[in-house]
Write a protein that holds these residues in place. Structure first.
Motif, PDB file in Angstrom:
ATOM      1  N   TRP A 449       1.114  -1.302   0.392  1.00 10.36           N
ATOM      2  CA  TRP A 449      -0.049   0.153   0.187  1.00 10.36           C
ATOM      3  C   TRP A 449       1.095   0.864   0.309  1.00 10.36           C
ATOM      4  N   MET A 450       0.296   2.297  -0.767  1.00 10.38           N
ATOM      5  CA  MET A 450       1.382   3.499  -1.291  1.00 10.38           C
ATOM      6  C   MET A 450       0.638   5.207  -0.396  1.00 10.38           C
ATOM      7  N   PRO A 451       0.986   5.347   0.934  1.00 11.80           N
ATOM      8  CA  PRO A 451       0.557   5.965   1.399  1.00 11.80           C
ATOM      9  C   PRO A 451       0.104   7.415   0.880  1.00 11.80           C
ATOM     10  N   ALA A 452      -0.274   7.963   0.595  1.00 13.53           N
ATOM     11  CA  ALA A 452      -1.407   9.304   0.204  1.00 13.53           C
ATOM     12  C   ALA A 452      -0.328  10.891   0.315  1.00 13.53           C
ATOM     13  N   SER A 453       0.077  10.619   1.638  1.00  8.39           N
ATOM     14  CA  SER A 453       1.060  11.759   1.974  1.00  8.39           C
ATOM     15  C   SER A 453       2.214  11.775   0.395  1.00  8.39           C
ATOM     16  N   MET A 454       2.272  10.121  -0.377  1.00  8.89           N
ATOM     17  CA  MET A 454       3.470  10.486  -0.766  1.00  8.89           C
ATOM     18  C   MET A 454       2.915  11.528  -2.587  1.00  8.89           C
ATOM     19  N   LEU A 455       1.297  11.586  -2.607  1.00  5.13           N
ATOM     20  CA  LEU A 455       1.319  12.149  -3.585  1.00  5.13           C
ATOM     21  C   LEU A 455       1.336  13.947  -3.230  1.00  5.13           C
ATOM     22  N   GLY A 483      -6.980   1.047  -2.420  1.00  4.43           N
ATOM     23  CA  GLY A 483      -6.624   2.721  -1.309  1.00  4.43           C
ATOM     24  C   GLY A 483      -7.886   3.348  -2.067  1.00  4.43           C
ATOM     25  N   LEU A 484      -8.033   3.528  -0.315  1.00  2.00           N
ATOM     26  CA  LEU A 484      -9.219   3.997  -0.020  1.00  2.00           C
ATOM     27  C   LEU A 484      -8.739   5.984   0.136  1.00  2.00           C
ATOM     28  N   GLY A 485      -7.759   6.310   0.186  1.00  2.00           N
ATOM     29  CA  GLY A 485      -7.205   8.062  -0.190  1.00  2.00           C
ATOM     30  C   GLY A 485      -7.868   8.158  -1.436  1.00  2.00           C
ATOM     31  N   GLY A 486      -8.192   9.302  -1.284  1.00  2.00           N
ATOM     32  CA  GLY A 486      -9.848   9.727  -2.191  1.00  2.00           C
ATOM     33  C   GLY A 486     -11.247   9.494  -2.247  1.00  2.00           C
ATOM     34  N   ALA A 487     -11.215   8.617  -1.352  1.00  2.00           N
ATOM     35  CA  ALA A 487     -12.704   8.153  -0.963  1.00  2.00           C
ATOM     36  C   ALA A 487     -13.513   8.908  -0.518  1.00  2.00           C
ATOM     37  N   PRO A 488     -14.961   8.646  -0.438  1.00  3.48           N
ATOM     38  CA  PRO A 488     -15.567   9.589   0.779  1.00  3.48           C
ATOM     39  C   PRO A 488     -16.234   8.906   1.270  1.00  3.48           C
ATOM     40  N   PRO A 489     -16.249  10.061   3.119  1.00  2.28           N
ATOM     41  CA  PRO A 489     -15.827   9.637   4.300  1.00  2.28           C
ATOM     42  C   PRO A 489     -16.720   8.643   4.934  1.00  2.28           C
ATOM     43  N   ASP A 490     -17.651   8.191   4.488  1.00  2.00           N
ATOM     44  CA  ASP A 490     -18.702   6.860   4.832  1.00  2.00           C
ATOM     45  C   ASP A 490     -18.223   5.431   4.535  1.00  2.00           C
ATOM     46  N   PRO A 502      -4.917  -1.153   8.329  1.00  4.67           N
ATOM     47  CA  PRO A 502      -5.635   0.638   8.529  1.00  4.67           C
ATOM     48  C   PRO A 502      -5.101   1.467   7.540  1.00  4.67           C
ATOM     49  N   ALA A 503      -3.539   0.266   6.958  1.00  4.36           N
ATOM     50  CA  ALA A 503      -2.906   1.404   5.760  1.00  4.36           C
ATOM     51  C   ALA A 503      -3.929   1.471   4.431  1.00  4.36           C
ATOM     52  N   VAL A 504      -4.606   1.122   4.304  1.00  2.00           N
ATOM     53  CA  VAL A 504      -5.572   0.938   3.552  1.00  2.00           C
ATOM     54  C   VAL A 504      -6.604   2.588   3.208  1.00  2.00           C
ATOM     55  N   LEU A 505      -6.578   2.343   4.497  1.00  2.87           N
ATOM     56  CA  LEU A 505      -7.884   3.924   5.141  1.00  2.87           C
ATOM     57  C   LEU A 505      -7.378   5.100   4.358  1.00  2.87           C
ATOM     58  N   THR A 506      -5.580   4.810   4.035  1.00  2.58           N
ATOM     59  CA  THR A 506      -4.380   6.266   3.840  1.00  2.58           C
ATOM     60  C   THR A 506      -4.017   6.339   2.784  1.00  2.58           C
ATOM     61  N   ALA A 507      -4.051   5.316   2.155  1.00  2.00           N
ATOM     62  CA  ALA A 507      -3.388   4.688   0.776  1.00  2.00           C
ATOM     63  C   ALA A 507      -3.775   5.076  -0.494  1.00  2.00           C
ATOM     64  N   PHE A 508      -3.293   5.535  -1.231  1.00  2.00           N
ATOM     65  CA  PHE A 508      -4.170   6.479  -3.002  1.00  2.00           C
ATOM     66  C   PHE A 508      -3.783   4.903  -3.776  1.00  2.00           C
ATOM     67  N   ALA A 509      -3.086   3.944  -3.165  1.00  2.00           N
ATOM     68  CA  ALA A 509      -3.400   2.944  -4.212  1.00  2.00           C
ATOM     69  C   ALA A 509      -2.234   1.683  -3.785  1.00  2.00           C
ATOM     70  N   LEU A 510      -2.307   0.248  -4.261  1.00  2.00           N
ATOM     71  CA  LEU A 510      -1.947  -1.109  -3.957  1.00  2.00           C
ATOM     72  C   LEU A 510      -0.787  -1.483  -4.776  1.00  2.00           C
ATOM     73  N   VAL A 511       0.519  -1.011  -4.492  1.00  2.00           N
ATOM     74  CA  VAL A 511       0.845  -1.957  -5.531  1.00  2.00           C
ATOM     75  C   VAL A 511       1.424  -2.820  -5.942  1.00  2.00           C
ATOM     76  N   ILE A 512       1.531  -3.384  -7.150  1.00  2.00           N
ATOM     77  CA  ILE A 512       1.322  -5.770  -7.020  1.00  2.00           C
ATOM     78  C   ILE A 512       2.181  -5.495  -7.777  1.00  2.00           C
TER      79      ILE A 512
END
Length: 613
Positions: A449-455, A483-490, A502-512
């Motif tokens: 998982w790639m954190p959205a902070s990298m963007l 990755g749910l970074g950028g997803a709606p709050p609900d 919990p890393a999925v909550l702030t990731a902008f993507a999953l690298v595979i």
């Protein structure tokens, strides 16, 4: 050739080059029974089980050589075989092996009977719905299989309230599906016929039971959230053979574990009720490939895409993938939510303009396909056949001018392959982009998982440099919908209340990153796995992902798409949620009846799940 004859024919020596070499435990407390043991259940015992499950106990056949030459590239055919899995194995890890018997379960009572029989007779037990496990968790030799393939009843609800929650949860639209329901079956009822959306997998043949229990992502997870986050209630058989209801009010701890804690670890789910959502007017896609003329140009292309993604695509309208390849190509295969054709093209125009301004450095390979269709038709196979006949079924293999000028510019590129077996359902179809997973033998596979902070602007260059460096070792994909970074709050709130890392909550993507051979199986002439090549590929994949791990503070991996040899899988898969999962495992399965590779509690067992350490 029957199963036993086949296994004798290939011999154990044929498997030695690909199976892991591990030391045997010095001391053991308990070992499950095998057919060669004198204590293996008698034929009369099996006969009694068969009667209990209404005649649905079946011996499992495994004519792999015959299958490799016939229907092995058809995921629906594979799913219909109790002895097969869609992934045929992994170099130095595992190869698919049939169970001795399977209970072709039709309801929770059948599952309970199988669970009780396995527990009382000390048998290795496995559970399989769709058979999509990359890590071989839905198969094991010398075992009893609970096969949920035929449990695919689907019922829509206008106003669903989980049992025991009448005063705690408001009624809401939902759908109840049998544990063996695959994505295409659910989409047909919920979306095509019902005009709603349920979070299933992007791959149409993935079973929803396993998807939800592992977390679960589909093409539109960036908007709707994870499949686990949409679980409202489950009927589940636990290790004591009890049929339990699990929801936010009844057995809430078990309910939470079933939401991303890993399939096959806490019980056998017989049916689930999932939240359904409103559809947008449009679903769509953007598909094109940019080729860079040099390494320096490729670096600039990656840097530009990172910035463009942050400014234009980092939201719930865009999901799926960007492929970053070693041959200096960037392949875009993304899906859109809620955008019509004009809106989708407007989003991409600045990036395409940037590419066009440097014709000596960049070229487009093939067509640019950006378009949308009514969302209700996205999984409607007959609609695709009627509206894109020349592309789906070309008479001469050529896309003719009229379609190229008109329909290609209106419709997105993704297309289906079809199950052409006599009597197959007309809805048996799968996206062409998923065909590579069918009957593959994995060489190497890892996720991160790639954190959205990298963007953020001050980190974009560092991210771009790491992406380029990773591409020098192996191709990889950025799965933005995982990755749910950028997803709606609900969507984020629902996923937060699951066991997924919990890393999925702030990731902008999953690298595979991965590589594989297909079709392949050890001991099969003409289809032998290339062990040496596979090991080299695994090394390249690992070096690729290591370049990205170096910039991620707390690396996490997605349990369903990760390395068989994942170091510290407990932390990688579940982060701080693992301790709670381990406690729930002890409560509902204290003796470890349910074992899967790298599952919660698996470290207490030998790698094959037969011997307690």
């Amino acid at each position: 050739m029957n199963r036993r004859s086949f296994l004798r024919a290939i011999g154990s020596a044929a498997l030695l080059p690909i199976l892991p070499r591990r030391p045997f435990a010095a001391t053991t407390n308990f070992r499950r029974r095998r057919p060669s043991d004198a204590t293996w259940p008698s034929q009369s015992a099996w006969k009694q089980l068969n009667e209990t499950v209404g005649g649905n106990l079946i011996p499992v056949d495994f004519p792999i050589n015959k299958l490799l030459d016939e229907n092995i590239r058809n995921p629906y055919y594979i799913g219909d075989q109790p002895g097969l899995t869609e992934t045929l194995g992994w170099v130095d890890a595992w190869a698919t092996k049939p169970s001795v018997y399977a209970v072709a379960a039709r309801n929770a009572n059948d599952i309970a009977a199988a669970v009780n029989f396995a527990r009382e007779n000390d048998l290795r037990l496995v559970v399989k719905g769709g058979g999509h496990s990359y890590q071989g968790t839905s198969n094991a030799p010398d075992s009893l299989l609970i096969w949920t393939r035929h449990m695919h009843d689907i019922e829509m609800h206008d106003q669903f309230v989980p049992q025991g929650c009448e005063h705690a949860i408001q009624p809401q639209p939902a759908v109840t599906v049998g544990a063996g329901t695959i994505g295409m079956q659910a989409y047909d009822v919920v979306t095509t016929k019902g005009g709603k959306y349920v979070q299933g997998g992007g791959c149409t043949t993935v079973c929803l039971g396993g998807l939800v229990q592992s977390g679960g992502f589909g093409s539109y997870s960036k908007h709707y959230g994870t499949a686990a986050g949409g679980l409202l209630e489950a009927e589940v058989v636990t290790a004591d053979g009890q049929i339990r209801i699990a929801n936010a009010c009844t057995n809430p701890d078990l309910f939470w574990a079933l939401k991303g804690g890993g399939g096959g670890s806490f019980g056998v789910v017989s049916k689930m009720t999932l939240r359904v959502h409103d559809l947008p007017e449009f679903f769509g896609a953007a598909n094109f490939t940019v080729k860079a003329a040099s390494d320096d140009a490729y670096r600039r292309l990656i840097r530009e895409f990172v910035s463009f993604y942050h400014d234009h695509l980092f939201n719930d309208h865009w999901g799926e993938q960007a492929h970053v390849k070693p041959d200096n190509t960037l392949e875009i295969s993304m899906t859109s939510y809620g955008l019509n054709q004009e809106q989708a093209r407007k989003v991409w125009q600045p990036f395409l303009d940037w590419v066009a301004r440097s014709p000596n450095d960049y070229s487009l390979k093939g067509r640019v396909n950006i378009g949308s269709i009514p969302a209700r038709h996205w999984w409607e196979v007959q609609w695709w056949k009627e509206h894109w006949p020349e592309i789906a079924f070309p008479r001469d293999g050529v896309v003719h001018g009229l379609l190229d000028d008109v329909l290609v510019n209106v419709l997105p590129q993704p297309l289906f392959d079809f199950d052409t077996r006599p009597g197959a359902s007309p809805n048996n179809a799968w996206w062409k982009g998923d065909a590579g997973q069918v009957a593959w033998f994995i060489w190497g596979f890892e996720s991160l998982w790639m954190p959205a902070s990298m963007l953020e602007p001050d980190s974009q260059q560092r991210l771009a440099d790491a992406l380029f460096a990773a591409s020098r070792h192996s191709g990889f994909e950025l799965h933005f919908n995982k990755g749910l970074g950028g997803a709606p709050p609900d969507a984020i709130a629902a996923a937060k209340d699951t066991a997924t890392n919990p890393a999925v909550l702030t990731a902008f993507a999953l690298v595979i990153a991965g590589d594989a051979q297909k079709p392949a199986y050890p001991g099969s002439p003409g289809h032998e796995p290339s062990v040496a090549e596979g090991r080299e590929a695994r090394k390249r994949v690992h070096q690729c992902v290591d370049q990205l791990r170096a910039i991620v503070p707390n690396p996490g991996a997605y349990v369903s798409e990760s390395n068989y040899f994942e170091n510290g899988f407990q932390q990688a898969y579940w982060g701080g949620n693992h301790a709670r999962l381990a406690d729930i495992k002890k409560k509902y399965d204290p003796d470890g009846l349910f074992f899967v590779h790298n599952g919660v509690g698996s470290e207490q067992w030998s790698p094959d799940g037969f011997t307690k350490l």
